[in-house]
Design an enzyme around this catalytic site. Structure first.
Site, mmCIF file in Angstrom:
data_model
loop_
_atom_site.group_PDB
_atom_site.id
_atom_site.type_symbol
_atom_site.label_atom_id
_atom_site.label_comp_id
_atom_site.label_asym_id
_atom_site.label_seq_id
_atom_site.Cartn_x
_atom_site.Cartn_y
_atom_site.Cartn_z
ATOM 1 C CB ALA A 74 -6.917 -7.957 -2.405
ATOM 2 C CB SER B 28 -10.638 -2.742 3.349
ATOM 3 O OG SER B 28 -10.903 -3.326 2.093
ATOM 4 C CG ASN C 206 -6.943 -15.333 -0.798
ATOM 5 O OD1 ASN C 206 -6.837 -14.097 -0.845
ATOM 6 N ND2 ASN C 206 -7.624 -15.952 0.128
ATOM 7 C CG HIS D 71 -1.852 -1.011 1.412
ATOM 8 N ND1 HIS D 71 -3.173 -0.834 1.090
ATOM 9 C CD2 HIS D 71 -1.750 -2.279 1.828
ATOM 10 C CE1 HIS D 71 -3.828 -1.948 1.314
ATOM 11 N NE2 HIS D 71 -2.983 -2.850 1.767
HETATM 12 N N1 HPA Z 1 -9.607 -13.104 3.975
HETATM 13 C C1 HPA Z 1 -9.676 -11.828 4.421
HETATM 14 N N2 HPA Z 1 -9.143 -10.821 3.762
HETATM 15 C C2 HPA Z 1 -8.535 -11.064 2.601
HETATM 16 C C3 HPA Z 1 -8.430 -12.349 2.071
HETATM 17 C C4 HPA Z 1 -9.006 -13.428 2.800
HETATM 18 O O1 HPA Z 1 -8.956 -14.607 2.405
HETATM 19 N N3 HPA Z 1 -7.767 -12.252 0.889
HETATM 20 C C5 HPA Z 1 -7.484 -10.932 0.721
HETATM 21 N N4 HPA Z 1 -7.951 -10.212 1.747
#
Ligand code: HPA
Length: 273
Positions: free
Chosen positions: A113, A212, A235, A61
């Protein structure tokens, strides 16, 4: 107190700008800050220089505002955001949204993300946020209501603008991008979830989970702004695949989808009224 701080930040930012005021706000999540590099005639303002702005701490960030034009629109982007898990209060996390509103921003595009809860998703997918579930156990509007900023009991029935969702969907189609759609669950972090927590969140109707966005979107709604949200599924959430989660994986995936992400967001911004 709050109004004074907002106005001091606003005035400082306005003093740095020679160009027209921004209309569209962008909050760029982990690994997605590269979008700010696309902004033309950028004016860059480090958070540290802005009165009352917190400063961000997470790797991946950056901490600065980038103000300029994108697809002919006047935008103000946060390259890096503040997270509740960093120890900031909900009011601090959402302070920049209030400053954006004071600067004249009426539409906010939030990105993040997130882990995929919906098993039909794949890492690297982009997901249009249709709604959220606040699991953070806190709310940035707790405390005396500042009536100048918005109502005591804000409506959240269209927290993510139907109109902007339509725009995003048609833009995705235009560029042949398979845009997923779903409900974002906001957790505090900083731990990733357990497998059991993910099972729970799935039964509650969650499609993706992150740390977030929910606070910022609450404050944007309070301020009467229109919100569009896009998650990068970095992911699959815990318990779905037999592998541990890591922040490195999150950043790696966001880097892989950067082109799709940039293409989609640029297209959407072009079409925003
Ligand atoms: N969990 C919570 N926050 C996240 C994840 C997750 O698997 N991947 C990216 N931010």
């Amino acid at each position: 107190m709050m109004m004074e701080q907002i106005n001091e930040s606003k005035t400082y930012i306005e003093e740095q700008l020679s160009t027209t005021k921004p209309d569209i706000g962008l909050i760029l999540g982990s690994g997605l800050g590269i979008l700010a590099d696309e902004i033309e005639n950028p004016k860059v303002i480090p958070y540290a220089d802005i009165p009352h702005f917190p400063t961000s701490t997470v790797s991946g960030h950056k901490g600065q505002l980038v103000i300029g034009t994108l697809q002919g629109q006047h935008v103000i982007a946060m390259q890096g955001r503040f997270h509740y898990y960093e120890g900031y209060s909900m009011q601090q996390v959402t302070f920049p949204v209030r400053v954006m509103k004071a600067l004249g921003v009426e539409q906010l595009l939030v990105t993040n993300a997130a882990g995929g809860i919906n098993e039909s998703f794949n890492p690297g997918d982009l997901m249009l946020i249709s709604d959220h579930i606040n699991m953070m156990g806190d709310n940035p509007l707790i405390g005396p209501n500042v009536d100048e900023l918005g109502p005591r009991f804000p409506d959240m029935s269209q927290a993510y603008s139907n109109e902007l969702m339509k725009v995003a969907k048609s833009c995705a189609q235009e560029i042949n991008l398979n845009l997923q759609e779903g409900v974002y669950v906001g957790n505090t972090g900083p731990t990733y979830e357990t497998g059991s927590e993910i099972k729970l969140l799935r039964t509650l109707g969650g499609d993706a989970v992150g740390m977030s966005t929910v606070p910022e979107v609450i404050v944007a709604n309070h301020a009467g702004m229109k919100v569009l949200g896009i998650s990068c599924i970095s992911n699959m959430a815990a318990g779905i695949l037999d592998q541990p989660l890591s922040h490195d994986e999150v950043i790696e995936t966001t880097e892989k989808v950067r082109e799709d992400f940039i293409k989609l967001v640029k297209n959407v911004i072009k079409k925003m009224a």
